[in-house]
Design an enzyme around this catalytic site. Structure first.
Site, PDB file in Angstrom:
ATOM      1  N   LYS A 282       1.093  14.064 -49.990  1.00 51.67           N
ATOM      2  CA  LYS A 282      -0.102  13.263 -49.984  1.00 51.67           C
ATOM      3  C   LYS A 282      -0.871  13.422 -51.204  1.00 51.67           C
ATOM      4  O   LYS A 282      -0.028  13.817 -52.291  1.00 51.67           O
ATOM      5  CB  LYS A 282      -0.707  13.329 -48.709  1.00 51.67           C
TER       6      LYS A 282
ATOM      7  N   GLY B 148      -2.060  15.308 -39.067  1.00 50.95           N
ATOM      8  CA  GLY B 148      -3.247  15.879 -39.421  1.00 50.95           C
ATOM      9  C   GLY B 148      -4.247  16.293 -38.464  1.00 50.95           C
ATOM     10  O   GLY B 148      -5.515  16.821 -38.830  1.00 50.95           O
TER      11      GLY B 148
ATOM     12  N   HIS C 227       4.317   4.603 -44.914  1.00 50.02           N
ATOM     13  CA  HIS C 227       3.650   5.693 -44.306  1.00 50.02           C
ATOM     14  C   HIS C 227       2.155   4.997 -43.545  1.00 50.02           C
ATOM     15  O   HIS C 227       1.620   4.097 -44.079  1.00 50.02           O
ATOM     16  CB  HIS C 227       3.012   6.897 -45.328  1.00 50.02           C
TER      17      HIS C 227
HETATM   18  P1  13P Z   1       0.789  16.527 -40.895  1.00 49.08           P
HETATM   19  O1  13P Z   1       1.866  17.470 -40.885  1.00 49.08           O
HETATM   20  O2  13P Z   1      -0.439  16.948 -41.990  1.00 49.08           O
HETATM   21  O3  13P Z   1       0.159  16.013 -39.506  1.00 49.08           O
HETATM   22  O4  13P Z   1       1.017  15.236 -41.902  1.00 49.08           O
HETATM   23  C1  13P Z   1       2.263  14.317 -41.243  1.00 49.08           C
HETATM   24  C2  13P Z   1       2.415  13.481 -42.189  1.00 49.08           C
HETATM   25  O5  13P Z   1       1.772  12.301 -42.427  1.00 49.08           O
HETATM   26  C3  13P Z   1       3.693  13.560 -43.181  1.00 49.08           C
HETATM   27  O6  13P Z   1       4.034  12.261 -43.767  1.00 49.08           O
END
Ligand code: 13P
Length: 259
Positions: A11, A173, A95
């Site tokens: 990200k 998240g 995404h």
């Molecule tokens: P998390 O593993 O932080 O929940 O994020 C998942 C995600 O969006 C991966 O693209």
């Protein structure tokens, strides 16, 4: 048997020095892992440096987004040819954060998948429902619409490299992972959608990853489900220990599954 994939989506985290350091740590720790396809997707600004570091490694480089035009007056965008030129092999498309905050739609997902395939990049197409959609029983409708919309007009030969990532938005998240049963149910449905749209062979050979609070503590129970072929990892991909744990657990589970 489908080869599992563990892909790290960094990200908007890590500057170039941090990114190179993390990539180096991961590379050193998984150099001998063979039966998992490992991918890391740093921010655009780090692709070139991280890409250099991954040359001749067993880790593939991916981007988190792309634009569908080859070049031109599209300020702030990055083309799939540009991604290819810095060593990318993969690109995450659609995404939920892109859909939520940057206006991405099933139609832009479709354009981007085409642009990726035209340049030989492997698209990792994300789908997933919000909590509200799940609670009102709309999960399967949402997933069906996202898959049909994103793949509209493509033949199965054209998208034979496609990877799908099921990421329930409420699990991203939040620390709240879907239960293996909840994830498996959607993964099985995704295969059914692919089988209806294309063929049984295509459905059973396409990899479907799970994403949303995947951690070393829950990877095993998720990976044991029949239709889960690996993970798209956010938070736990930002530290080499947790990311390499995930890769190594997946590798040993795969070896077990294969017998
Ligand atoms: P998390 O593993 O932080 O929940 O994020 C998942 C995600 O969006 C991966 O693209």
């Amino acid at each position: 048997m489908r080869k599992p994939m563990i892909a790290g989506n960094w990200k908007m985290c890590k500057d170039v020095n941090e990114a190179v350091e993390l990539a180096n740590e991961i590379k050193r720790s998984v150099y001998d892992v063979e039966n998992v396809e490992v991918v890391i997707c740093p921010p655009f600004t780090n692709l070139s440096d991280v890409g250099e570091m991954l040359i001749e490694s067993n880790i593939g480089l991916g981007a988190q987004n792309c634009y569908w035009k080859d070049e031109g007056a599209f300020t702030g965008e990055v083309s799939t040819g540009m991604l290819k030129s810095v060593g990318c092999k993969y690109v995450i498309i659609g995404h939920s954060e892109r859909r939520q905050y940057f206006g991405e739609t099933d139609e832009t997902v479709k354009f981007k998948i085409k642009a990726a395939i035209e340049k030989g990049l492997i698209p990792i197409m994300c789908v997933g429902e919000t909590l509200e959609e799940r609670e009102s029983g709309k999960t399967m409708d949402i997933i069906t619409a996202q898959i049909k919309g994103g793949l509209e007009g493509f033949s199965e030969d054209y998208i034979d490299t496609l990877v799908i990532a099921y990421e329930p938005i409420w699990a991203i998240g939040t620390g709240k992972t879907a239960t293996p049963g909840q994830a498996q149910e959607v993964h099985a449905e995704i295969r059914k959608i692919l089988s209806d749209l294309y063929s049984e062979t295509f459905a059973s050979s396409t990899r479907v990853l799970y994403g949303g609070s995947v951690k070393p503590e829950n990877i095993e129970i998720l990976m044991k489900e029949e239709d889960i072929d690996g993970g798209l990892i956010g938070g736990a991909s930002l530290k080499s220990d947790s990311f390499t744990d995930l890769i190594k657990s997946t590798a040993s589970l795969y070896a077990e599954k294969k017998g």
